[in-house]
Scaffold this motif. Structure first.
Motif, mmCIF file in Angstrom:
data_model
loop_
_atom_site.group_PDB
_atom_site.id
_atom_site.type_symbol
_atom_site.label_atom_id
_atom_site.label_comp_id
_atom_site.label_asym_id
_atom_site.label_seq_id
_atom_site.Cartn_x
_atom_site.Cartn_y
_atom_site.Cartn_z
ATOM 1 N N TYR A 1 -50.677 46.987 15.947
ATOM 2 C CA TYR A 1 -52.000 47.628 15.980
ATOM 3 C C TYR A 1 -51.791 49.123 16.199
ATOM 4 C CZ TYR A 1 -57.002 47.992 16.725
ATOM 5 O OH TYR A 1 -58.335 48.293 16.589
ATOM 6 N N PRO A 2 -52.562 49.975 15.509
ATOM 7 C CA PRO A 2 -52.329 51.424 15.597
ATOM 8 C C PRO A 2 -52.352 51.983 17.021
ATOM 9 C CG PRO A 2 -53.775 50.946 13.763
ATOM 10 C CD PRO A 2 -53.566 49.650 14.480
ATOM 11 N N LEU A 3 -53.122 51.374 17.919
ATOM 12 C CA LEU A 3 -53.207 51.892 19.285
ATOM 13 C C LEU A 3 -52.080 51.405 20.186
ATOM 14 C CD1 LEU A 3 -57.052 51.649 19.975
ATOM 15 C CD2 LEU A 3 -55.715 53.687 19.439
ATOM 16 N N TRP B 1 -53.666 58.800 17.200
ATOM 17 C CA TRP B 1 -54.156 57.582 16.534
ATOM 18 C C TRP B 1 -54.680 57.915 15.143
ATOM 19 C CZ3 TRP B 1 -59.745 57.595 16.201
ATOM 20 C CH2 TRP B 1 -60.235 56.581 15.378
ATOM 21 N N THR C 1 -53.088 56.560 11.353
ATOM 22 C CA THR C 1 -53.852 55.787 10.370
ATOM 23 C C THR C 1 -54.069 56.553 9.071
ATOM 24 O OG1 THR C 1 -55.933 56.592 11.326
ATOM 25 C CG2 THR C 1 -55.060 54.513 12.185
ATOM 26 N N GLY D 1 -59.011 56.063 10.252
ATOM 27 C CA GLY D 1 -59.233 55.121 11.342
ATOM 28 C C GLY D 1 -60.502 54.309 11.152
ATOM 29 N N ASP E 1 -63.522 49.832 14.530
ATOM 30 C CA ASP E 1 -62.951 48.947 15.550
ATOM 31 C C ASP E 1 -61.933 49.692 16.405
ATOM 32 O OD1 ASP E 1 -62.318 46.025 16.519
ATOM 33 O OD2 ASP E 1 -60.364 46.902 16.023
ATOM 34 N N GLU E 2 -61.071 50.469 15.762
ATOM 35 C CA GLU E 2 -60.052 51.216 16.502
ATOM 36 C C GLU E 2 -60.689 52.290 17.378
ATOM 37 O OE1 GLU E 2 -57.713 52.600 13.289
ATOM 38 O OE2 GLU E 2 -56.950 50.606 12.774
ATOM 39 N N ARG F 1 -62.247 50.652 20.379
ATOM 40 C CA ARG F 1 -61.218 50.229 21.343
ATOM 41 C C ARG F 1 -60.717 51.410 22.155
ATOM 42 N NH1 ARG F 1 -57.348 45.292 19.647
ATOM 43 N NH2 ARG F 1 -58.712 44.153 18.243
ATOM 44 N N THR G 1 -55.133 47.441 23.019
ATOM 45 C CA THR G 1 -54.140 48.062 22.139
ATOM 46 C C THR G 1 -53.402 47.033 21.277
ATOM 47 O OG1 THR G 1 -52.521 48.014 23.952
ATOM 48 C CG2 THR G 1 -53.766 50.045 23.648
#
Length: 482
Positions: free
Chosen positions: A86-88, A201, A205, A209, A212-213, A216, A382
């Motif tokens: 996941y990107p985070l 972040w 992406t 982005g 959702d991200e 979060r 994350t």
């Protein structure tokens, strides 16, 4: 409460702290640590994701360009899946180093996710890594305790507390001003960290982005703000009830050790002791023993599958499998895959129930330990927690089953039932069929399921925050000046 009094007290704490050279040095050290953690996390994610995409493209290219083959051979040739992060996850590593990065998919067999970074690392990994979340969870509370351990006890020692109270300052205003001052000092570090995390972040992406991200990241910021409020409140309360600054510092260091070191480690050991999980060898043995009882789909003389053959012949009113309108071996392989997958999934669910019982010890302690609550919530947001890993494995198993059954379906529809003679060319189908298998698309766990899994963590932070507000209100009426 009078807002201007609270503001004056917080400004006084702010100025007094920033006049201390040690505080400036600590702020600089923390800033450097955050920059280092953010950059290493960003670089690690970027390298791994670029590598994953490259290898996944290569795997897909090799699969689609395999020559004409028998479908069952392709089922055993298999497919390789690389786990997407996941990107985070650059913000909080969580279980990333222990999850494994790739899994080989084949018919009749469920392989584990292999090649975790922990497997190739030294024992130093168990002491943790420098991530942005780790610094926020463990070092920032120490920084707060250093700033605030004497915020009220020093006033008592210097006899200035009596002056403040005699001049009309209320205890509620004094406590609120000190908490606000500490939060503002923490904001000197926390706000730039969150802004830097947002920029990183967005760059990871490709400046595309998702909502959702973004949400979060917003929830992460909110969770840590509540966490810091809890820590600041505890710090001010301990300082308020301590007669000396030394005793206040000792109490706060003891609380830090208890909540961040002792309770989490004890909970992990206690959970493993109460609910011991079988080893991989024991798990594989249980699956194999149950599979043996159901027969062998590769053995034409197996008694269990012979019964299936007899029922098929009777249903289609034929005497031999050669007369069936589909390939008999493909049908048997499909049935065998369905049975073996069912057995594996049942045993795997039992294994997950054990892990769930182990993790329930930690979750229940989240109401006692706000550190555990923010840690669990941070890893979940994350995408680096245990639930995200299980969600990934479930999708991989569903894809593996889809692959095996597609190959069985192609065998049933395109391979003749006629027995091959010694000099006959092996049965094959066109390689164009390999493109019928869709590429694996990993879907990250949704926010609704995420918060359902972490309801205990969310409630814990809210209960702690509201509970401390109530205690502060009660203390303001009972606390003594001396």
């Amino acid at each position: 409460m009078r807002i201007h009094i609270i503001r004056l007290i917080s400004i006084q704490l702010w100025k007094q702290s920033l006049q201390n050279k040690a505080v400036i040095v600590l702020l600089m050290i923390l800033s450097l640590l955050f920059v280092f953690a953010a950059y290493t996390g960003w670089q690690d994610y970027k390298v791994q994701e670029d590598t994953r995409v490259k290898h996944q493209v290569d795997v897909r290219h090799q699969w689609e360009n395999k020559p004409d083959k028998h479908p069952h051979r392709m089922a055993h040739y298999g497919y390789l899946i690389f786990r997407a992060r996941y990107p985070l996850s650059f913000f909080d590593y969580g279980l990333e180093r222990y999850m494994g990065n790739s899994v080989f998919l084949e018919a009749h067999k469920q392989n584990t996710v292999n090649f975790s970074e922990a497997g190739f690392s030294s024992g130093m990994l168990r002491f943790g890594e420098v991530s942005t979340a780790m610094i926020l969870q463990t070092l920032i509370p120490l920084f707060i305790f250093f700033l605030g351990f004497s915020c009220i006890s020093a006033e008592r020692e210097n006899n200035t507390l009596k002056v403040l109270i005699s001049q009309g300052v209320r205890w509620k205003e004094l406590l609120a001003g000190k908490i606000l001052g500490l939060l503002c000092l923490v904001g000197l570090v926390f706000v730039p960290v969150m802004l830097l995390s947002a920029v990183m972040w967005f760059s990871l992406t490709g400046f595309k982005g998702t909502v959702d991200e973004f949400l979060r990241l917003f929830w992460i910021a909110g969770a840590y703000l509540i966490y810091f409020f809890i820590v600041c409140s505890v710090c001010v309360m301990v300082s308020a009830v301590s007669k000396t600054s030394r005793s206040s510092l000792v109490k706060l260091i003891g609380l830090w050790l208890l909540f961040i070191v002792i309770i989490p480690r004890t909970a992990q050991a206690f959970g493993a002791y109460l609910h011991p999980a079988p080893s991989k060898i024991d798990f594989d043995t249980k699956v194999e023993n149950e599979l043996v009882k159901t027969g062998d789909s590769h053995n034409p003389n197996d008694s269990y599958y012979k019964g299936i053959k007899d029922s098929l012949l009777q249903a289609h009113h034929v005497k031999t499998v050669e007369e069936l309108p589909f390939n008999y071996s493909g049908y048997i392989m499909a049935e065998g895959e369905k049975i073996s997958s069912g057995i594996y999934n049942r045993q795997w669910q039992k294994q997950l129930d054990i892990y769930e019982n182990q993790n329930s010890i930690n979750r229940s302690l989240a109401f006692v330990n706000p550190f555990q609550a923010v840690k669990d919530l941070s890893t979940a947001l994350t995408g680096s927690d245990f639930n995200s890993y299980i969600y990934y494995q479930e999708q991989v198993e569903a894809y593996r089953y889809q692959l095996a059954q597609l190959m069985n379906k192609l065998q049933m529809e395109n391979i003749s039932n006629k027995k091959q003679q010694e000099n006959d060319k092996p049965y094959t189908i066109s390689k164009d069929h390999w493109k019928e298998l869709p590429d694996f698309q990993y879907r990250f766990i949704g926010q609704r399921a995420l918060f359902q899994n972490e309801i205990a963590s969310v409630l814990s932070l809210l209960v702690w925050a509201l509970g401390l507000l109530f205690i502060l209100h009660f203390m303001s009426k009972t606390i003594k000046i001396n």
